[in-house]
Design a protein around this motif. Structure first.
Motif, short mmCIF file in Angstrom:
data_model
loop_
_atom_site.label_atom_id
_atom_site.label_comp_id
_atom_site.label_asym_id
_atom_site.label_seq_id
_atom_site.Cartn_x
_atom_site.Cartn_y
_atom_site.Cartn_z
N CYS A 30 0.83 -1.22 0.00
CA CYS A 30 0.00 0.00 0.00
C CYS A 30 0.86 1.26 0.00
O CYS A 30 0.57 2.22 -0.72
N SER A 34 1.04 3.88 -3.22
CA SER A 34 0.61 5.27 -3.02
C SER A 34 1.68 6.25 -3.48
O SER A 34 1.38 7.32 -3.99
N ARG A 77 -7.21 14.84 -7.65
CA ARG A 77 -8.04 13.64 -7.63
C ARG A 77 -7.90 12.84 -8.92
O ARG A 77 -7.95 11.61 -8.91
N HIS A 83 -7.27 4.79 -7.66
CA HIS A 83 -6.36 4.38 -6.59
C HIS A 83 -7.08 3.67 -5.46
O HIS A 83 -6.49 2.83 -4.77
N SER A 84 -8.36 4.00 -5.26
CA SER A 84 -9.12 3.30 -4.22
C SER A 84 -9.18 1.81 -4.52
O SER A 84 -8.97 0.97 -3.64
N ARG A 142 -9.63 -1.85 -11.26
CA ARG A 142 -8.77 -0.68 -11.12
C ARG A 142 -8.34 -0.12 -12.46
O ARG A 142 -8.34 1.10 -12.68
N SER A 162 -16.95 5.00 -10.51
CA SER A 162 -16.69 4.50 -9.18
C SER A 162 -16.34 3.01 -9.25
O SER A 162 -16.47 2.37 -10.30
#
Length: 330
Positions: A30, A34, A77, A83-84, A142, A162
């Motif tokens: 993670c 990131s 954003r 990325h979520s 993703r 989403s």
């Protein structure tokens, strides 16, 4: 008395150790993802031949211009779009990969004398393959989220899809012109009968690419550590954060070079439901399309940004993994 080596071996196969090893790996994944999330977004757009960004592909300058364009359109954003889904996927992916590597490593190489480059490669390939198998649908979602831009909204959906929208889009995909050819109907039948197969678009090429990627990555990592780090004297690994970063960076560069053509083919197949909803893209069709468009160079489009992304990501991943294992006494 039970020898210390036997006690250590038994401890590393315990559930407690497996959980700690997996937790360290998941956190490492993670953090590393990131760090390079904006570069990952741009790389996906290049690899999948997004029409809005093809003019930027092929150079370091184009990479940063593409990132600037995304920032102008959607702000910070936009650079983290998808990325979520990445974090949802990367924690179990990295946890399984590093945990499996620990277990397979101890199975194949219980002592230092038994460590060979072939066994290091095999341990890495097995751990990478297992992690991909369990987390591939999340990777596909993703990629779909990251691929969407202003002019790629083929399905009239939201401009920034989403996680749930991308999931629904994949699940409900159907060939739009099944009467056009019998081959389309035959190719689509398994996917219509078993909808979950749609979440494994490009899976075979992913596995083919994961074997050299994870194998070379862990082979390089293990070789460099055995070659340049002194043997442990106190029965545990000494903290080596700088070495971990350096070895991880070099391992990532070598692994990326070995597996990159597979990654390009995989990305094109993953977005096939958007760009070619009338058919299920095969290996041969995807490879042929890439070759016709750009020749052999097409299989390395975005490689420069791949290095920009993978080198720091792998360096951070290995360093945080080792630091997490020391912190968790694993």
């Amino acid at each position: 008395m039970v020898p210390n080596a036997a006690i250590a071996q038994r401890d590393k196969q315990s559930l407690n150790y497996i959980i700690r090893s997996g937790l360290a790996g998941g956190i490492a994944g993670c953090v590393a993802k990131s760090v390079v999330a904006p570069l990952d977004r741009v790389k996906i757009l290049f690899q999948a031949s997004n029409p809005d960004f093809q003019k930027y592909a092929g150079s370091f300058v184009g990479t940063f211009r593409a990132g600037h364009d995304i920032y102008k359109q959607s702000g910070l954003r936009g650079l983290f779009q998808g990325h979520s889904a990445t974090l949802i996927r990367i924690f179990p992916y990295a946890a399984i990969k590093f945990m499996m590597y620990d277990q397979v490593h101890h199975f194949l190489m219980p002592t230092k004398a038994q460590e060979t480059n072939a066994r290091r490669f095999l341990a890495g390939a097995i751990s990478g393959t297992m992690s991909v198998f369990f987390t591939y649908p999340l990777d596909l979602i993703r990629v779909r989220m990251a691929f969407h831009t202003r002019t790629t909204n083929y399905t009239q959906g939201p401009p920034r899809p989403s996680f749930t929208y991308a999931f629904s889009q994949i699940y409900n995909e159907r060939p739009i012109n099944p009467a056009h050819t019998t081959e389309v109907v035959d190719a689509a039948r398994p996917f219509n009968r078993y909808p979950l197969l749609k979440f494994y678009r490009g899976f075979t090429v992913t596995i083919a690419g994961m074997i050299p990627y994870a194998g070379v990555s862990f082979l390089s990592w293990g070789f460099l550590r055995s070659r340049f780090l002194p043997p442990s004297k106190a029965g545990h690994e000494n903290p080596t954060p700088i070495a971990d970063l350096a070895f991880g960076a070099l391992s990532g560069a070598l692994a990326q070079t070995a597996s990159y053509p597979f990654e390009v083919v995989r990305r094109r197949m993953q977005v096939g439901g958007i760009t070619r909803p009338d058919r299920w893209l095969s290996w041969s069709e995807t490879i042929g399309a890439i070759w016709q468009a750009r020749g052999w160079r097409g299989f390395y489009v975005g490689l420069s940004i791949g290095y920009l992304k993978v080198v720091p990501m792998t360096a951070v991943s290995f360093a945080v993994w080792q630091g997490g294992k020391r912190l968790l006494d694993a």
